[in-house]
Design a protein around this motif. Structure first.
Motif, PDB file in Angstrom:
ATOM      1  N   ARG A  17      54.703  62.762  40.198  1.00 56.86           N
ATOM      2  CA  ARG A  17      53.740  62.067  39.341  1.00 56.86           C
ATOM      3  C   ARG A  17      54.415  61.784  38.012  1.00 56.86           C
ATOM      4  NH1 ARG A  17      48.525  60.790  38.578  1.00 56.86           N
ATOM      5  NH2 ARG A  17      47.343  61.454  36.749  1.00 56.86           N
ATOM      6  N   LEU A  43      50.149  57.710  35.539  1.00 57.41           N
ATOM      7  CA  LEU A  43      49.059  57.655  34.568  1.00 57.41           C
ATOM      8  C   LEU A  43      49.593  57.060  33.281  1.00 57.41           C
ATOM      9  CD1 LEU A  43      46.238  58.433  33.426  1.00 57.41           C
ATOM     10  CD2 LEU A  43      47.209  60.685  32.885  1.00 57.41           C
ATOM     11  N   SER A  70      52.667  58.798  41.955  1.00 52.00           N
ATOM     12  CA  SER A  70      51.507  58.244  41.258  1.00 52.00           C
ATOM     13  C   SER A  70      51.806  58.223  39.771  1.00 52.00           C
ATOM     14  CB  SER A  70      50.247  59.075  41.535  1.00 52.00           C
ATOM     15  OG  SER A  70      50.392  60.390  41.018  1.00 52.00           O
ATOM     16  N   ALA A 106      49.320  49.303  34.196  1.00 52.94           N
ATOM     17  CA  ALA A 106      47.912  49.688  34.305  1.00 52.94           C
ATOM     18  C   ALA A 106      47.041  48.490  34.664  1.00 52.94           C
ATOM     19  CB  ALA A 106      47.439  50.307  32.990  1.00 52.94           C
ATOM     20  N   LYS A 120      47.017  47.569  38.211  1.00 52.72           N
ATOM     21  CA  LYS A 120      46.504  48.661  39.054  1.00 52.72           C
ATOM     22  C   LYS A 120      47.611  49.472  39.733  1.00 52.72           C
ATOM     23  CE  LYS A 120      42.361  47.186  38.174  1.00 52.72           C
ATOM     24  NZ  LYS A 120      41.525  47.879  37.157  1.00 52.72           N
ATOM     25  N   LYS A 121      48.855  49.325  39.258  1.00 51.60           N
ATOM     26  CA  LYS A 121      49.923  50.157  39.819  1.00 51.60           C
ATOM     27  C   LYS A 121      49.716  51.616  39.412  1.00 51.60           C
ATOM     28  CE  LYS A 121      54.966  50.659  40.012  1.00 51.60           C
ATOM     29  NZ  LYS A 121      56.275  50.188  39.498  1.00 51.60           N
ATOM     30  N   PHE A 122      49.300  51.797  38.131  1.00 52.25           N
ATOM     31  CA  PHE A 122      49.038  53.134  37.604  1.00 52.25           C
ATOM     32  C   PHE A 122      47.602  53.223  37.090  1.00 52.25           C
ATOM     33  CE2 PHE A 122      53.757  53.823  36.238  1.00 52.25           C
ATOM     34  CZ  PHE A 122      54.097  54.064  37.557  1.00 52.25           C
ATOM     35  N   GLU A 123      47.111  54.440  37.022  1.00 56.91           N
ATOM     36  CA  GLU A 123      45.811  54.695  36.407  1.00 56.91           C
ATOM     37  C   GLU A 123      45.946  54.537  34.889  1.00 56.91           C
ATOM     38  OE1 GLU A 123      42.975  58.587  35.517  1.00 56.91           O
ATOM     39  OE2 GLU A 123      44.671  58.768  36.895  1.00 56.91           O
ATOM     40  N   PHE A 124      44.878  54.053  34.233  1.00 60.83           N
ATOM     41  CA  PHE A 124      44.873  53.938  32.761  1.00 60.83           C
ATOM     42  C   PHE A 124      43.791  54.841  32.200  1.00 60.83           C
ATOM     43  CE2 PHE A 124      43.191  52.095  28.816  1.00 60.83           C
ATOM     44  CZ  PHE A 124      44.347  52.095  28.052  1.00 60.83           C
ATOM     45  N   ARG A 125      44.145  55.562  31.122  1.00 63.19           N
ATOM     46  CA  ARG A 125      43.165  56.419  30.469  1.00 63.19           C
ATOM     47  C   ARG A 125      43.286  56.268  28.957  1.00 63.19           C
ATOM     48  NH1 ARG A 125      43.444  62.528  32.190  1.00 63.19           N
ATOM     49  NH2 ARG A 125      43.576  61.478  34.219  1.00 63.19           N
TER      50      ARG A 125
END
Length: 613
Positions: free
Chosen positions: A255, A126, A124, A271, A274-279
């Motif tokens: 991760r 981020l 996963s 991001a 939607k391959k990775f989470e974005f913050r």
């Protein structure tokens, strides 16, 4: 009989078959180092596989196995194979890049243990955009603590060796756990490498080569300031630390966190798709007042003088000085003047080895090349027409310092050289190039960005991305006011900063990249052809382009252009570049390895650089 397939740190495909000594047949030899005979020369090689038979007649035996157990586990063999396939180098070169220098040279490793790989989780990612200088380390350390609590290990990559100790201190303070720094480029690097290999270290902090840390049970990889060009290796194989980190995290079901005060378009695209989470970590303090100063609208007399500091900036600097505040002037060019030109014949003095403009340094009274060690005293007369007046033009940090000293004689002014770490009490006004963004630990009441248009006007499809990263980095260390002097005030790079919304830039830049199918929509590859004779290099480049274009280019691969290098001459070598685009890097590299294998030109060297920065 048992046969070993051995690769070497040479630009040859391999692997080569060698006979395993009978007494060693019972050992698990893949991943071990071995001394072998190649064309009458003793070389260190790496066993990648064994077989019970070989099609090669009269096979030479291995001279000696170096290690009692494998130096490379199966995961590292797979990773280096992936690296070789992606970056178009030999497997042996990829393995060599993953190991410390003494191990590459065959130094024995006493006390080497063989560990079983730990259990991974699910791959996963981020993507973390931090609009504060430090807040992302809170996130990093929480993730590190959770990973260690689950019994897995962590690799943290930073962009600069001077940041390793700083990052380690952050981790120790916030987690309460001891951490080891990078085991590369240290006097005791073998001891540190063995600690990691033997499972005594659970967190490794280091620069790009630490992505190869021989850790079992890897659970987390952090790449801080992931778009920093320092993550790109400038020698074969030309790997990027971020890309190898992604490969390793996916391979080991770990991760990965890609973080920074600015992000690459590759990370943003991961991001957005939607391959990775974005913050987003928003700025906690109030944003400074941001002024985009349009240098095209200056009064005519000021334009004629080529002023460095606009009147608006001068007035604001005076206010900051009166309030005992601190100011930073940023200009990404060193020296006093960027060109020395004869006023009579117009000849520009250039480096004979690099054919680039010589930069004038006032404090040392020399003309120096930015690319090599060439230096000369400024000539009294023009070497071309014997005229008696050489004019210095273009501004560097020394000239800014001189101008500030003239306007503000009472101010303490300090020019930050290289990666010096400034102290707040040292000066009232600091002048620096890009290195200060990495190393400053305090904020300035006023920051002014000078000469940013030069960065935007580079012949580089990443020019806007790099300029915006600089602006975000400077914004993060600015307290009350930020000035950007530009003649391109309508550019979306400046509009995003003025409106304090990074998405304005990323939206527009991604849209532009998609329209022309530039990375991250597909990958670029540069073939750099170099040699000592300009005509031979140009001819070889044209011949290679023709050879590749007529060799049945795979679907999704496009031969784009042939151009002189930037710069066209460097350290005595001439450069030409072939630019290739590919939807699939694996297909491209298979095509290149087949067609470059038999391309030979006397005095010509071809280098392959996938994903050039």
């Amino acid at each position: 009989m048992l046969y070993a397939k051995v690769v070497l740190a040479l630009p040859v495909a391999g692997p080569f078959d060698y006979l395993v000594p009978e007494e060693e047949e019972k050992n698990d030899t893949p991943g071990m180092r071995a001394w072998v005979n190649l064309r009458g020369k003793k070389e260190i090689g790496y066993i990648v596989e064994t077989a019970s038979q070989s099609e090669i007649p009269r096979i030479k035996p291995i001279i000696k196995l170096v290690d009692p157990v494998p130096v490379l586990d199966q995961q590292m063999l797979k990773l280096t194979r992936m690296l070789a396939d992606y970056y178009c180098c030999s497997w042996g070169e990829a393995i060599s890049a993953s190991l410390p220098d003494p191990i590459r040279k065959g130094k024995p490793l006493p006390g080497l243990a063989e560990l079983k790989p730990g259990f991974g989780t699910q791959f996963s990612g981020l993507v973390l955009l931090d609009l504060n200088p430090k807040f992302r380390w809170e996130v990093y350390c929480r993730e590190i603590k959770e990973t260690l609590d689950s019994g897995r290990s962590v690799i943290v990559l930073v962009a600069d060796k001077d940041l390793v100790l700083k990052a380690r201190q952050e981790i120790v303070e916030k987690t309460g756990l001891a951490s080891e720094t990078s085991f590369r480029q240290q006097p005791n690097e073998i001891e540190e490498w063995l600690k990691v290999k033997n499972g005594q270290v659970k967190v490794v902090v280091g620069t790009r080569s630490s992505v190869f840390a021989p850790m079992a049970g890897l659970g987390l990889v952090i790449v801080d300031e992931e778009m920093d060009p320092a993550y790109k290796q400038d020698q074969v194989p030309h790997y990027h630390g971020r890309q190898v980190a992604l490969m390793r995290a996916e391979l080991e079901n770990a991760r990965i966190i890609l973080g920074g005060t600015a992000l690459s378009l590759e990370a943003i695209n991961s991001a957005r798709t939607k391959k990775f989470e974005f913050r987003l970590l928003p700025r906690q303090e109030a944003y400074p007042e941001i002024r985009i100063v349009d240098m095209k609208n200056l009064p005519f007399l000021n334009k004629k003088k080529n002023i460095i500091l606009s009147r608006l900036l001068q007035d604001s600097l005076a206010e900051v000085l009166a309030a005992k505040g601190k100011a930073l002037l940023f200009l990404n060019r060193k020296g006093f003047a960027t060109a020395a030109v004869c006023s009579t014949c117009g000849k520009t003095l250039k480096c004979p080895r690099c054919n680039t403009n010589l930069v004038y340094f006032f404090d040392r009274n020399i003309l120096s090349c930015n690319y090599c060690s060439y230096k000369i005293a400024p000539p009294k007369i023009c070497p071309s027409c014997n005229s008696g007046y050489i004019k210095f033009s273009g501004a560097g940090t020394e000239k800014v310092e001189s101008e500030l000293a003239r306007i503000f004689p009472q101010a303490r002014i300090k020019r930050i050289e290289s990666d010096q770490i400034p102290k707040k009490e040292e000066a009232d006004i600091f002048i620096s190039t890009q290195g200060i963004i990495r190393h400053v630990d305090f904020t300035f009441e006023l920051t002014a960005v000078l000469g940013i248009d030069n960065s935007l006007n580079h012949v580089d499809f990443r020019a806007s991305e790099k300029a915006f990263a600089v602006l975000l980095g400077l914004l993060a260390i600015t307290g009350k006011q930020m000035f950007v002097q530009t003649s391109l005030s309508s550019h979306f790079c400046f509009q995003a900063i003025a409106r304090k919304d990074a998405n304005i830039f990323y939206d527009e830049e991604l849209k532009s990249r998609r329209q022309v199918k530039f990375p991250p929509c597909r990958s670029f590859c540069q073939l750099r052809i170099r040699g000592k004779t300009e005509a031979k290099v140009e001819a070889a480049c044209g011949k290679l382009f023709q050879k590749l274009s007529s060799a049945g280019v795979p679907k999704g691969v496009e031969m784009i252009s042939v151009n002189p290098g930037q710069p066209a001459k460097l350290r005595g070598n001439y450069y030409w570049v072939i630019l290739i685009a590919a939807a699939n890097v694996a297909h491209l590299n298979k095509f290149l390895k087949i067609n470059l294998k038999d391309f030979r030109q006397s005095g010509i060297i071809v280098a392959v650089d996938v994903d050039p920065v």
